[in-house]
Design an enzyme around this catalytic site. Structure first.
Site, PDB file in Angstrom:
ATOM      1  N   TRP A   7    -153.219  31.099  91.575  1.00  0.00           N
ATOM      2  CA  TRP A   7    -152.361  32.133  92.170  1.00  0.00           C
ATOM      3  C   TRP A   7    -153.118  33.021  93.153  1.00  0.00           C
ATOM      4  CZ3 TRP A   7    -152.874  31.252  86.921  1.00  0.00           C
ATOM      5  CH2 TRP A   7    -153.817  32.024  86.241  1.00  0.00           C
ATOM      6  N   TYR A  24    -147.041  48.092  85.776  1.00  0.00           N
ATOM      7  CA  TYR A  24    -148.235  47.281  86.045  1.00  0.00           C
ATOM      8  C   TYR A  24    -147.924  46.156  87.028  1.00  0.00           C
ATOM      9  CZ  TYR A  24    -151.709  43.668  85.618  1.00  0.00           C
ATOM     10  OH  TYR A  24    -152.627  42.701  85.925  1.00  0.00           O
ATOM     11  N   ASP A  31    -153.388  47.918  83.330  1.00  0.00           N
ATOM     12  CA  ASP A  31    -153.124  47.210  82.084  1.00  0.00           C
ATOM     13  C   ASP A  31    -154.227  47.525  81.085  1.00  0.00           C
ATOM     14  OD1 ASP A  31    -155.292  45.849  83.097  1.00  0.00           O
ATOM     15  OD2 ASP A  31    -154.412  43.854  82.873  1.00  0.00           O
ATOM     16  N   GLU A  69    -148.232  36.980  87.446  1.00  0.00           N
ATOM     17  CA  GLU A  69    -148.390  38.229  86.698  1.00  0.00           C
ATOM     18  C   GLU A  69    -147.488  38.269  85.469  1.00  0.00           C
ATOM     19  OE1 GLU A  69    -150.601  40.441  86.911  1.00  0.00           O
ATOM     20  OE2 GLU A  69    -151.529  39.787  88.791  1.00  0.00           O
TER      21      GLU A  69
END
Length: 349
Positions: free
Chosen positions: A30, A126, A144, A43
């Site tokens: 990613w 987040y 996070d 995510e």
């Protein structure tokens, strides 16, 4: 190094972290693109899940749904099947719900601010911060557990990281020092530091690029941070799972549309730990005409707040009750999405 004020510590972070990240960043699929769709999917998958486990899921998901349009138009059952084993299935449902909303309301184009992103289903502060900074170079912090741990240690902050106020405080302080034009790299550098160096149990302080800033390291108190509120004890629930076989097929059914594992496929089950005699009687009442107990097995599955202790009875049956859907081995592994709590019984069938 002499003590610095907390703000000065934050201000020193980018200059130390960015060169380190450029040299040490892992090659993750990613990270090959800053396209919002791909960053968003990664995510969501990475929530509560190890990077090593996500890579395969991510690659298969992208192959099946290469664009947000493909995800929006997909059958939910296929989305859930590709998610099988990742857990927290509401994430997958919210992915598709958000994909449809972005296609319908925004012509397939992601909003480019954290504030707008956070209004979409399944996107919290987040994830919104991560997408906004990585894809759109916004100075939006993605805070996070990794980032909370890093900053608690660096500043020797004993505020419990479970408290929303602690997360807001750290996020606000970080956003003041986000480097213009390098926001995405800074977000990912913080993630990388927490994942690979400043780990929970065995931090690699000797290899840490911000060791000179770290108050916890200076005080030889790294393991004292971060501070967390006491954990609530997990509730234990006993369940009986029925593995009903007839003509080479096994009975499955859907869970209710609300509650734990809502709407997913499961093996028939009930609350409590039934005896063999009680399990046979349950099967008789559901019309499957049990003819023999093949075996019994015990399995444990741990959710966030609950631990299931499960006794599974493998029963050979003479009738296929209409109370259930009957599926062969291939269908169970390829067509129906079974959550891990039930998928662990596949090897016993």
């Amino acid at each position: 190094m002499e003590d610095k004020t907390e703000q000065a510590v934050y201000e020193a972070l980018p200059a130390l972290l960015l060169p380190w990240y450029a040299e040490n960043a892992r090659d993750l699929p990613w990270r090959h693109s800053r396209e919002p769709y791909r960053v968003w999917v990664s995510e969501i998958m990475l929530q509560q899940t190890r990077v090593e486990a996500v890579i395969g899921y991510y690659n298969r998901f992208m192959a099946a749904f290469p664009t947000i349009y493909a995800l929006a138009e997909a059958e939910e059952s296929r989305v859930l099947k590709l998610w099988e084993g990742l857990g927290y299935y509401s994430r997958a449902r919210n992915l598709q719900k958000t994909a449809k909303q972005i296609v319908d309301d925004f012509d397939g184009v992601f909003p480019d601010t954290a504030e707008a992103l956070e209004k979409l289903p399944g996107i919290g502060a987040y994830t919104a911060g991560a997408i906004a900074s990585i894809c759109f170079e916004c100075p939006s912090a993605a805070v996070d557990g990794n980032v909370l741990r890093i900053m608690a240690r660096i500043t020797a902050d004993d505020s419990p990281i479970d408290l929303p106020a602690t997360k807001r405080k750290i996020g606000a302080a970080l956003e003041k020092v986000y480097p213009k034009g390098r926001c995405g790299a800074f977000t990912q550098a913080l993630m990388e530091l927490g994942a690979c160096v400043c780990t929970p149990k065995s931090p690699g302080c000797t290899a840490c690029p911000v060791q000179t800033l770290c108050a916890a390291h200076r005080e030889n108190a790294v393991q004292s941070f971060p501070v967390k509120l006491p954990k609530a004890k997990k509730r234990v629930e006993e369940r009986t799972v029925f593995l009903l076989r007839c003509g080479g097929e096994t009975a499955i059914c859907r869970r209710e549309e609300t509650g734990l594992l809502a709407g997913l496929w499961q093996f028939p089950n009930c609350a409590g730990a039934l005896t063999v005699e009680e399990a046979v009687r349950w099967a008789e009442e559901h019309g499957v005409q049990p003819v023999g107990l093949f075996r019994s097995v015990h399995r444990t599955h741990i959710f966030t707040h609950i631990r299931w202790e499960m006794i599974g009875y493998l029963l050979d049956c003479a009738a296929k009750s209409a109370d259930f859907v009957w599926a062969g081995r291939e269908a169970l592994t390829e067509a129906y999405a079974l959550p891990t709590a039930f998928r662990m019984f596949l090897e016993d069938i």
